[in-house]
Enzyme design. Structure first.
Site, PDB file in Angstrom:
ATOM      1  N   GLU A  82      56.359  11.581  -1.182  1.00 23.19           N
ATOM      2  CA  GLU A  82      55.087  11.481  -0.492  1.00 23.19           C
ATOM      3  C   GLU A  82      54.550  10.302  -0.258  1.00 23.19           C
ATOM      4  OE1 GLU A  82      52.691  14.826  -1.976  1.00 23.19           O
ATOM      5  OE2 GLU A  82      50.703  13.915  -1.268  1.00 23.19           O
ATOM      6  N   LYS A 269      47.745  19.230  -9.223  1.00 22.42           N
ATOM      7  CA  LYS A 269      48.662  18.880  -8.336  1.00 22.42           C
ATOM      8  C   LYS A 269      48.890  17.303  -8.176  1.00 22.42           C
ATOM      9  CE  LYS A 269      51.533  18.293  -4.553  1.00 22.42           C
ATOM     10  NZ  LYS A 269      51.600  17.243  -3.681  1.00 22.42           N
ATOM     11  N   ASP A 285      62.265  14.765 -17.971  1.00 24.26           N
ATOM     12  CA  ASP A 285      62.515  16.376 -17.461  1.00 24.26           C
ATOM     13  C   ASP A 285      60.958  16.391 -17.013  1.00 24.26           C
ATOM     14  OD1 ASP A 285      62.203  19.019 -17.265  1.00 24.26           O
ATOM     15  OD2 ASP A 285      63.199  19.353 -19.170  1.00 24.26           O
ATOM     16  N   HIS A 383      46.053   8.621   5.084  1.00 22.26           N
ATOM     17  CA  HIS A 383      47.405   9.158   5.375  1.00 22.26           C
ATOM     18  C   HIS A 383      48.136   8.547   6.764  1.00 22.26           C
ATOM     19  CE1 HIS A 383      48.806  11.351   2.268  1.00 22.26           C
ATOM     20  NE2 HIS A 383      47.934  12.342   2.133  1.00 22.26           N
TER      21      HIS A 383
HETATM   22  C1  MEV Z   1      48.044  15.760  -2.259  1.00 23.21           C
HETATM   23  O1  MEV Z   1      49.394  15.690  -2.666  1.00 23.21           O
HETATM   24  C2  MEV Z   1      47.326  15.583  -3.505  1.00 23.21           C
HETATM   25  C3  MEV Z   1      45.797  15.992  -3.580  1.00 23.21           C
HETATM   26  O2  MEV Z   1      45.599  17.392  -2.826  1.00 23.21           O
HETATM   27  C4  MEV Z   1      45.026  15.909  -4.705  1.00 23.21           C
HETATM   28  C5  MEV Z   1      43.596  16.326  -4.701  1.00 23.21           C
HETATM   29  O3  MEV Z   1      43.237  17.226  -3.786  1.00 23.21           O
HETATM   30  O4  MEV Z   1      42.915  15.853  -5.743  1.00 23.21           O
HETATM   31  C6  MEV Z   1      45.141  15.053  -2.548  1.00 23.21           C
END
Ligand code: MEV
Length: 430
Positions: A82, A269, A285, A383
């Site tokens: 990513e 995430k 792992d 991005h």
């Molecule tokens: C994207 O891979 C991760 C984010 O969505 C994390 C977040 O929203 O804190 C940018």
């Protein structure tokens, strides 16, 4: 078309495996040629690591800079597909660095093995028997791993729990094992199998599952950093946000996550974006880390973010993270994958605890970076550059064309493959 029921795939040589997959999936000669391009991991190494190997999957390996953790400098290798993750981690590490970097601390490496007892004739008696013989059970477990014991680790303690389930009462035995510098799954699973029969004898119950839990509540790692308003303000090139305001906005974003599972899930995430990338780069792992992180996030009955933020007396932002950290320096891919070995070398880690501390710092950095951007200028701006380049490549741009097409699309704020193709045609026509 051939089906997926192929007997003895594992016995076939590489060419035969490739031919079967080629026929099954309609792969081209070019696809097969790509699969045959090995990087640092040869077919022979891969084939020893997992079953039915036909190639290796590659990821970009980036280096996150600026990390200062417990006073030591680190370059952090990160394997991830990513865009922006490596840059974001480096950026936040730079902000933390200005106030001394990250302070991190891993707990002792105690993992838990679970042993499930069903058809327990007398639950109270079973628990008493287990407690009475706990020393004997621990010693028996340790017979399964004398090397671990020699290095100061091994089974240390037994805990019992009772579950009221739809299928009757179950007794769950937790075997607490100090796994030293290992991730621990192998040691623990072997110990579980060793003590299972004795527990059956003692309780008259049936022992079923004997397996490590990834919810490693005794093997956690904490990290902390201060992000000053001054450096946060300077981190925006245009200076369009005041330091105090950035902190207020980050706190609002954090409290959104702390009160909403939908947001907390995405926050976590983002944290795992960094942790997984560094874990993959060092052969860990990462599924175990993921499972542990999300289990830990919901331990109190509500799914929470793994980070916490508050303002200190000077009005600066203090960020903290805590999560389970089942990582290892012995056994596993860190010893077999050539790039993972180099990843560990780049980090220069001496213990699994030190690796855990780095991962926690990376997770906190990743989260701060995400909150900083999301609560101010938004994600898409950052991005844009890499995304535009990817789209340009998808449209067929090569070499210098990639930057030209990407720059124009970013300028036009119209980043699409069809536009990239048009631009490419235009450039090539000139
Ligand atoms: C994207 O891979 C991760 C984010 O969505 C994390 C977040 O929203 O804190 C940018």
């Amino acid at each position: 078309m051939a089906g997926s029921e192929i007997s003895g795939f594992y016995k076939k040589g590489l060419e035969e495996r490739l031919a079967l997959v080629k026929e099954f999936a309609g792969l081209s000669e070019e696809d097969i040629a790509e699969l045959k391009k090995y990087g640092a991991m040869s077919f022979e190494i891969g084939d020893r690591m997992v079953e039915n190997v036909i190639g290796t999957q590659q990821l970009p390996l980036g280096i996150a800079t600026n990390f200062l953790i417990n006073g030591k400098d680190y370059l952090v290798p990160m394997a991830v597909e990513e865009p922006s993750i490596v840059a974001a981690a480096s950026k936040a590490a730079g902000i933390a660095r200005a106030s001394g970097g990250f302070k991190a601390e891993a707990s002792p490496p105690v993992m838990i093995g679970q042993i499930q007892l069903v058809k327990v004739p007398d639950v109270e008696k079973a628990i008493k028997e287990i407690e009475k013989h706990s020393r004997e059970i621990i010693d028996l477990a340790n017979e399964a791993d004398p090397v671990l014991v020699k290095f100061g680790g091994g089974a240390k303690k037994i805990e019992t729990r009772v579950l009221e389930t739809e299928r009757g009462k179950m007794v769950i035995v937790h075997l607490l094992v100090d796994v030293r510098d290992a991730m621990g799954a192998n040691a623990i699973n072997t110990m579980g199998e060793k003590i299972g029969p004795r527990i059956e004898e003692l309780t008259g119950a049936e022992v079923r599952l004997k397996i490590i839990t990834n919810l490693a509540i005794y093997r956690t790692v904490k990290a902390k950093a201060v992000f000053t308003k001054k450096v946060l303000e300077e981190s925006f090139r245009e200076g369009n946000f005041k330091g105090e305001e950035i902190i207020e906005r980050i706190l609002d974003a954090h409290h959104f996550a702390a009160n909403d599972s939908f947001r907390a899930c995405t926050t976590n995430k983002g944290i795992m974006n960094g942790i997984d990338a560094a874990a993959i780069a060092t052969g860990q792992d990462f599924r175990a880390l993921e499972a542990g992180a999300h289990g830990f996030a919901s331990l109190k009955g509500k799914y929470m973010p793994l980070t916490k933020y508050h303002k200190d007396k000077e009005g600066n932002l203090v960020g903290k993270i805590e999560l389970p950290a089942a990582v290892g320096l012995v056994g596993g891919a860190i010893k077999t994958s050539p790039i993972a070995k180099i990843g560990a070398k780049i980090l220069g880690v001496n213990t699994a605890g030190e690796l855990a501390e780095i991962l926690a710092a990376v997770g906190l950095a990743q989260n701060l970076a995400a909150l900083r951007v999301l609560s101010t200028e938004g994600l898409q701006r950052g991005h844009m550059g890499l995304h535009a380049k990817n789209i340009a490549v998808m449209a067929g741009a090569k070499g210098k064309e990639i930057d030209e097409v990407a720059a124009r699309m970013a300028e036009e704020k119209n980043i699409r493959v069809d536009r990239a193709k048009e631009l490419l045609k235009g450039f090539r026509g000139k």
